[in-house]
Enzyme design. Sequence first.
Site, mmCIF file in Angstrom:
data_model
loop_
_atom_site.group_PDB
_atom_site.id
_atom_site.type_symbol
_atom_site.label_atom_id
_atom_site.label_comp_id
_atom_site.label_asym_id
_atom_site.label_seq_id
_atom_site.Cartn_x
_atom_site.Cartn_y
_atom_site.Cartn_z
ATOM 1 N N ASN A 1 0.652 -1.204 -0.195
ATOM 2 C CA ASN A 1 -0.026 -0.053 -0.192
ATOM 3 C C ASN A 1 1.054 1.314 0.101
ATOM 4 O O ASN A 1 1.427 1.671 0.968
ATOM 5 C CB ASN A 1 -0.761 -0.200 1.064
ATOM 6 C CG ASN A 1 -1.696 1.468 1.342
ATOM 7 O OD1 ASN A 1 -1.734 2.124 0.291
ATOM 8 N ND2 ASN A 1 -2.235 1.646 2.588
ATOM 9 N N LYS B 1 0.176 4.167 -0.231
ATOM 10 C CA LYS B 1 -0.583 5.267 0.213
ATOM 11 C C LYS B 1 -0.295 6.645 -0.656
ATOM 12 O O LYS B 1 -0.212 6.594 -1.876
ATOM 13 C CB LYS B 1 -0.009 5.574 1.815
ATOM 14 C CG LYS B 1 0.003 4.422 2.582
ATOM 15 C CD LYS B 1 -0.065 4.598 3.988
ATOM 16 C CE LYS B 1 0.049 3.365 4.612
ATOM 17 N NZ LYS B 1 0.061 3.565 6.272
ATOM 18 N N HIS C 1 -9.328 1.447 5.063
ATOM 19 C CA HIS C 1 -8.334 1.436 5.791
ATOM 20 C C HIS C 1 -8.225 2.380 6.871
ATOM 21 O O HIS C 1 -9.173 3.514 6.840
ATOM 22 C CB HIS C 1 -7.266 2.073 4.875
ATOM 23 C CG HIS C 1 -5.908 2.007 5.268
ATOM 24 N ND1 HIS C 1 -5.150 2.872 6.044
ATOM 25 C CD2 HIS C 1 -4.834 1.164 5.100
ATOM 26 C CE1 HIS C 1 -4.023 2.662 6.372
ATOM 27 N NE2 HIS C 1 -3.777 1.749 5.856
ATOM 28 N N GLU D 1 -6.575 4.665 7.956
ATOM 29 C CA GLU D 1 -6.585 6.284 7.526
ATOM 30 C C GLU D 1 -7.649 6.844 6.832
ATOM 31 O O GLU D 1 -8.027 8.186 6.948
ATOM 32 C CB GLU D 1 -5.114 6.422 6.519
ATOM 33 C CG GLU D 1 -3.831 6.069 7.357
ATOM 34 C CD GLU D 1 -2.662 5.516 6.613
ATOM 35 O OE1 GLU D 1 -2.552 5.642 5.441
ATOM 36 O OE2 GLU D 1 -1.711 5.301 7.355
ATOM 37 N N GLU E 1 -5.350 -4.921 10.878
ATOM 38 C CA GLU E 1 -4.428 -3.779 10.929
ATOM 39 C C GLU E 1 -4.492 -2.966 12.243
ATOM 40 O O GLU E 1 -5.218 -2.033 12.327
ATOM 41 C CB GLU E 1 -4.270 -2.709 9.766
ATOM 42 C CG GLU E 1 -3.958 -3.422 8.629
ATOM 43 C CD GLU E 1 -3.474 -2.351 7.552
ATOM 44 O OE1 GLU E 1 -2.225 -2.469 6.912
ATOM 45 O OE2 GLU E 1 -3.923 -1.481 7.369
ATOM 46 N N GLY F 1 2.653 2.417 10.684
ATOM 47 C CA GLY F 1 3.624 3.403 10.453
ATOM 48 C C GLY F 1 4.507 3.877 11.857
ATOM 49 O O GLY F 1 5.138 4.919 11.748
ATOM 50 N N SER G 1 3.795 -2.190 10.277
ATOM 51 C CA SER G 1 4.991 -2.027 10.579
ATOM 52 C C SER G 1 5.877 -3.420 10.180
ATOM 53 O O SER G 1 6.478 -4.007 10.665
ATOM 54 C CB SER G 1 5.329 -1.684 11.959
ATOM 55 O OG SER G 1 5.223 -0.512 12.166
ATOM 56 N N GLY H 1 2.836 -1.073 4.360
ATOM 57 C CA GLY H 1 2.953 0.366 3.911
ATOM 58 C C GLY H 1 4.264 0.680 3.622
ATOM 59 O O GLY H 1 4.935 0.400 2.463
HETATM 60 P P1 PGA Z 1 2.985 0.252 7.531
HETATM 61 O O1 PGA Z 1 1.511 0.625 6.916
HETATM 62 O O2 PGA Z 1 3.473 -1.107 7.123
HETATM 63 O O3 PGA Z 1 3.864 1.501 7.164
HETATM 64 O O4 PGA Z 1 2.640 0.173 8.889
HETATM 65 C C1 PGA Z 1 0.642 -0.415 6.771
HETATM 66 C C2 PGA Z 1 -0.653 0.047 6.149
HETATM 67 O O5 PGA Z 1 -1.256 1.216 6.523
HETATM 68 O O6 PGA Z 1 -1.251 -0.781 5.494
#
Ligand code: PGA
Length: 260
Positions: A12, A14, A100, A102, A170, A176, A216, A237
């Site tokens: 992803n 983003k 998601h 976000e 998630e 992140g 992460s 991500g």
């Molecule tokens: P990340 O994000 O791997 O940077 O933690 C995962 C995601 O938001 O799908």
Amino acid sequence: MKKRLKPLIVGNWKMNPATLARAEKIFVDIQKGLRGRVAVSDIAIAPPLPFITELQQLTGSQKISFIAQDVSAQEVGPHTGEVGTSMLRSIHVRASIVGHSERRAKGETDEIVNQKLIATVKEKLTAILCVGEKERDNAGDYFNVVEYQLSSALKGIKAEDLKHIVVAYEPVWAIGTGKHATVLQAEEMRLFIQKVLSDIYGRSLVASIRVLYGGSVTADNADELLRAGKADGFLIGGASLEAKEFVSIIKTADHYAKLS
Ligand code: PGA
């Protein structure tokens, strides 16, 4: 014991990177890193939507599908800024992330997630449905949070549509932050998600639904999350924007795909 499903690794991106040229470079580097690999895991990348058609031109021998990061619940019409399922299908995009965290943080409610899920499966696109708690408390309330997110998202989704759904656990606190869930936490929640799904649809149907882990994920923790956490793949991500890191995770997953 549950049969291992073929891992699905989703990058992803983003709202990254800032330019098409940079996106092409990352994608080409990923393909170079995968050269010679006998494809076993499924791989998908969710880049920013304006880059998709250009990136599709660069696809080489490795089968990598492009998916959307979000999708509208509406078909067409006066919905400025939104992109509908039939538009995705018409540019050969066969899946989208839905719900998601976000997007939820920007006001997407469980009701909207449900409408998006319905729109996605209606078009026979695959939905990667994201669920996950904001924080972990000592009372285990995070199970209630995930159960509620799942059951409200799936309202009106029929058993025959389940084949179009992948669930991604998630935990928001792991996204992140560099602080991934422990294998125990990931495995426990995967089992819980399967139980919630089984209670709605029955065990036999649910056995083939992939439950990914996201938050992460790196080349360093991928192996234990797949082996001990028994994740059916990842939603990645930050590490998916680093070609070397992403390739390394895919190769780790390939090992488990051979066991599936
Ligand atoms: P990340 O994000 O791997 O940077 O933690 C995962 C995601 O938001 O799908």
